[in-house]
Enzyme design. Structure first.
Site, PDB file in Angstrom:
ATOM      1  N   SER A  15       4.930  51.327  -9.166  1.00 26.45           N
ATOM      2  CA  SER A  15       6.351  51.411  -8.790  1.00 26.45           C
ATOM      3  C   SER A  15       6.474  51.991  -7.385  1.00 26.45           C
ATOM      4  CB  SER A  15       7.104  52.268  -9.818  1.00 26.45           C
ATOM      5  OG  SER A  15       8.488  52.174  -9.604  1.00 26.45           O
ATOM      6  N   ASN A  16       7.632  52.502  -7.039  1.00 19.83           N
ATOM      7  CA  ASN A  16       7.821  53.115  -5.720  1.00 19.83           C
ATOM      8  C   ASN A  16       8.774  54.304  -5.868  1.00 19.83           C
ATOM      9  OD1 ASN A  16      10.605  52.125  -5.434  1.00 19.83           O
ATOM     10  ND2 ASN A  16       9.597  50.122  -5.387  1.00 19.83           N
ATOM     11  N   HIS A  17       9.142  54.907  -4.739  1.00 18.81           N
ATOM     12  CA  HIS A  17       9.880  56.174  -4.784  1.00 18.81           C
ATOM     13  C   HIS A  17      11.395  56.003  -4.826  1.00 18.81           C
ATOM     14  CE1 HIS A  17       6.285  58.488  -4.216  1.00 18.81           C
ATOM     15  NE2 HIS A  17       5.948  57.741  -3.171  1.00 18.81           N
TER      16      HIS A  17
END
Ligand code: PMT
Length: 404
Positions: free
Chosen positions: A207-209
């Site tokens: 995923s990402n932030h």
């Protein structure tokens, strides 16, 4: 709602656009308003008080004291149902934003309890200057409403943003505002927000932030502007305010499917892609939790995810307006323009990575809005909620232009 019987203060500051104030005064009177006018000292170099008082048939003030008599700015401020400052120069806007009170117009502004509108007028570089952006942002926080500037030939001979709105546009703007008509009333808006999660096995993912703050702020601003809002979102770190229809998803594939279904079902006029969609997914997701004992190192084969904005941009329905975001680490404007074109969007919101007050996770952002006709507006660092307001205003102006 009309301007009939309304008490209006017309503020005029020193800009070449002051010649339009005479027409504005005339139109206000024709609409049935009673108009008292306040000049800044510099305004008189551009238009005479006599011209305006002949048109309005009412008082024109230019000094706090006149021939030994005190002009009561407090009384004037309280008399007004509405105050419109047109043209509003960079100087006057700066003073208003900072509580400076060194002339009759500013004293009246500080005394007014009614809604205040400004129609800025200045050269394009002054318009884009960070201090002007900052002052307008401060004024917006103080509740001052801004009538969008026009694009075109400026007094300097340059072409760009900064022209004062035309008098009839100002009248239309005021009428709409008085009617309380919200800028996205009757519109359906479909928005993506947050990250996506791409499973590796039942317990792990890529995923990402993205926290979802930007997307939720846009959804909230659209809802506040009267739209029916549908938000398709990945796992978020913040709550979603009530009044917004929500559709939680995990992966990019799920997000695309939900967006396509809602697009077909709702036929929204506006689509806004704020999500940070994972570009890749694991080619073969393990059914079972991958055991670390079974392998010293783990190589994951990845494959490209569908691009949701691009896929939906290829099949735009009924002239819907598409707004994408671009998160860039270098050559921001150039890359954002390429994305705008490739994804067939009408506007791109460029934000950059690499600073502590913009992009992922934080409450603030620093964006540029870039349009299909190559225009762009650069904003200073501001809260994501404020950024969202600017995005919604820009969308409303595009809709107005396209006569949606
Ligand atoms: O959620 P926050 O913590 O508040 O952070 C906000 C944000 C940084 C995520 C947001 O402001 C932002 O920039 N969102 C877009 C992030 C992104 O994926 O940018 P991009 O340049 O890679 O993509 C361009 C556009 O295509 C975006 O509108 C994106 O939603 C869309 N896209 C990208 C890839 C993909 N597979 N599908 C898409 O729809």
């Amino acid at each position: 709602m009309s301007l009939d019987g309304k008490n209006i203060i017309l503020g005029i500051s020193g800009s070449i656009a002051a010649y339009k104030s005479a027409v504005l005064a005339r139109l206000l009177i024709k609409s049935g308003a009673r108009v008292r006018t306040v000049f800044t000292p510099d305004a008189q170099a551009f238009i005479t008080p006599l011209t305006i008082s002949a048109l309005t048939g009412d008082a024109v003030y230019h000094d706090i004291s006149d021939q030994g008599q005190w002009n009561n700015h407090v009384e004037l401020g309280l008399w007004a149902d509405l105050m419109i400052i047109a043209p509003a120069t960079a100087n006057t806007l700066g003073k208003m934003a900072n509580g400076i009170c060194d002339n009759m117009l500013l004293a009246t502004y500080l005394s007014a309890k009614c809604p205040v509108y400004v129609a800025p007028a200045m050269d394009l570089d002054m318009w884009k200057h960070p201090s002007t952006r900052r002052n307008l942002s401060l004024l917006a926080n103080d509740g001052v409403r801004q009538i969008p500037v026009g694009y075109g030939l400026l007094a300097s001979g340059l072409v760009g943003d900064g022209r004062m709105a035309e008098p009839d546009e100002i009248i239309q703007f005021l009428l709409k505002a008085l009617e309380g008509k919200q800028v996205l009333q009757g519109k359906k808006v479909l928005i993506t927000a947050g990250p996506t999660q791409e499973a590796i096995d039942p317990v792990r993912f890529i995923s990402n932030h993205s926290s979802g703050k930007m997307g939720v702020a846009v959804a909230e601003a659209a809802e506040g502007a009267g739209a029916e809002v549908h938000l398709v979102h990945g796992p978020l770190q913040i709550p979603i305010p009530s009044g917004i229809h929500t559709y939680p998803v995990k992966s990019a594939a799920e997000m695309l499917e939900k967006m396509q279904n809602l697009n077909a079902q709702l036929k929204p006029g506006i689509l806004i892609f704020t999500a940070a969609v994972a570009d890749y997914r694991v080619s073969k997701v393990s059914d079972q939790k991958i055991k670390k004992e079974t392998t010293e190192s783990l190589n994951l084969a990845l494959e490209l995810n569908p691009d949701i904005a691009l896929t939906m941009g290829e099949f735009k329905q009924n002239g819907a307006l598409h707004v994408i975001f671009a998160l860039e680490s270098e050559n921001g404007a150039e890359n954002a323009r390429k994305k705008l074109k490739r994804k067939n969007a009408d506007m791109v919101v460029l934000n950059m990575t690499g600073s502590d007050d913009a992009g992922f996770g934080v409450d603030t952002n620093k964006v540029s809005l870039i349009f299909k006709d190559d225009r762009s507006d650069d904003y200073p660092v501001m809260s994501k909620k404020e950024v969202a307001q600017h995005i919604i205003s820009a969308i409303a102006s595009l809709l107005d232009k396209n006569n949606h």
